[in-house]
Design an enzyme around this catalytic site. Sequence first.
Site, mmCIF file in Angstrom:
data_model
loop_
_atom_site.group_PDB
_atom_site.id
_atom_site.type_symbol
_atom_site.label_atom_id
_atom_site.label_comp_id
_atom_site.label_asym_id
_atom_site.label_seq_id
_atom_site.Cartn_x
_atom_site.Cartn_y
_atom_site.Cartn_z
ATOM 1 N N CYS A 1 0.758 -1.208 0.206
ATOM 2 C CA CYS A 1 0.205 -0.158 0.040
ATOM 3 C C CYS A 1 0.983 1.349 0.127
ATOM 4 O O CYS A 1 0.628 2.326 -0.703
ATOM 5 C CB CYS A 1 -1.030 0.069 1.221
ATOM 6 S SG CYS A 1 -0.111 0.272 2.965
ATOM 7 N N ASP B 1 -4.265 1.479 9.799
ATOM 8 C CA ASP B 1 -3.540 1.108 11.019
ATOM 9 C C ASP B 1 -2.776 2.442 11.515
ATOM 10 O O ASP B 1 -2.566 2.540 12.500
ATOM 11 C CB ASP B 1 -2.610 -0.029 10.689
ATOM 12 C CG ASP B 1 -2.100 -0.620 11.936
ATOM 13 O OD1 ASP B 1 -2.619 -0.224 13.044
ATOM 14 O OD2 ASP B 1 -0.793 -1.185 11.888
HETATM 15 S S1 SF4 Z 1 -1.691 5.578 4.921
HETATM 16 FE FE1 SF4 Z 1 -2.124 3.579 5.387
HETATM 17 S S2 SF4 Z 1 -2.967 2.630 3.448
HETATM 18 FE FE2 SF4 Z 1 -1.871 4.643 2.874
HETATM 19 S S3 SF4 Z 1 0.163 4.108 2.374
HETATM 20 FE FE3 SF4 Z 1 0.098 4.517 4.669
HETATM 21 S S4 SF4 Z 1 -0.024 2.673 5.594
HETATM 22 FE FE4 SF4 Z 1 -0.612 2.181 3.479
#
Ligand code: SF4
Length: 429
Positions: free
Chosen positions: A263, A285
């Site tokens: 991600c 998270d």
């Molecule tokens: S904010 Fe959350 S979903 Fe987005 S890149 Fe960072 S860890 Fe991944």
Amino acid sequence: MNQPRASLPFHLMIKPVGADCNLACEYCYYRGKRALYPGSDFRMADEVLEQTTRAYLEANPAPEVVFGWQGGEPLLAGLDFYRRAVALQAECAAPGQRISNTLQTNGTLLDEEWCGFLRAHGFLVGLSLDGPRAAHDAYRRDPAGGPTFDRVMQAARLLKETGVEFNILATVHAANVGRPVEVYRFFRDEVGARFLQFIPIVEPVTAADGGVSVSARSVSGKEYGRFLARVFDEWVRRDVGTVFVQTFDSALASWLGGPAALCVFAEECGRALVVEHNGDLYACDHFVRPEYRLGNIMEAPLARMVDSERQQAFGRAKREALPPACRECEYLFACRGGCPKNRLAPQYPGEPPSNHLCEGYRYFFAHIDARMRQMADLVRRGRPAAEVMQTSPAAGAAAAPPYAGTPRNAPCPCGSGRKYKHCHGRRGR
Ligand code: SF4
Ligand code: SF4
């Protein structure tokens, strides 16, 4: 509650004991989340587990639904909790729906009974281990300040002996960032791990003048980039196809023109959400904060919260708030500006914040570019990427520009907004 389906697949990380943990690692970003639930026993009740299971299986259009168990320390929920969890999964699954479980643990509570269960139900276990003794014990301490290395190594041995599939999650911090090859070889040769993740520690600290810096435990971008590059050199020389490093897998997916596997390097956020022990649903998270709480799984349909305008705006913000340097960057296709939590301060006044790790990302992506082109070319020709170990980078670099076959005046598939000929199709690149 009969659940509607979400528009796209999504992933839930489930916190059966919230932030409760039997260790006190100094850099833990989740320990402070206890303050969100004063007076709580931090244990997921049966009805919350049941509703989470049903809702997740009904709302997720993915062919395989992955239950990600995390903490705190998720083993504190006890073995009976997970026995109920897998029984509920079997009861609630639709015909043909595939289910798998991952569990991230500090390993200190694992014993043969746990391992027998995890193996029997095919759990993929992530073990938190930061490298050899000194690197690990620098920050991963118990509540009395004692070291934990021996207990985690015992867990690794037990996982191996009992045949539980596991990977290593190593954080990269001030105490190990200068020892990349030693850390990598330790995981490969002494732990016998085949799947590795290297997560950078970046802890923002606000200075008295309002400026943002990072803690002494944190890595700089430059240090992290060099760490990854040195590990890559060791890996690409002898371990492609036998050792899997998540960052390298994600990079290869990007060099092949597909979506990133992590991600952090995806174009948008928003499809990896968190369920706290009481059913509260959060955007991610790293954004378990009141302003990112989407609702409670006991009170609202999961799909509606996942697809809500608030969550979609959270997801889009990653792309929409890219600073100008990222929009112009030749590695945007692989980096996407990194995780928004690490975008700490603007490079120039008035701009959106830049990623603290940017310098390292640029260095790392430039360093692996030729080898990645080679591997991407091998994969496109139906050959194993591991053949890269038999060839020189220069030959591959000339043979396989990324996104080969794109018309020269078409927009570059990397998403930079530039024409292919001015971006990845540039001659001599
Ligand atoms: S904010 Fe959350 S979903 Fe987005 S890149 Fe960072 S860890 Fe991944
Ligand atoms: S390397 Fe730096 S400039 Fe390029 S996309 Fe990543 S964060 Fe942005």
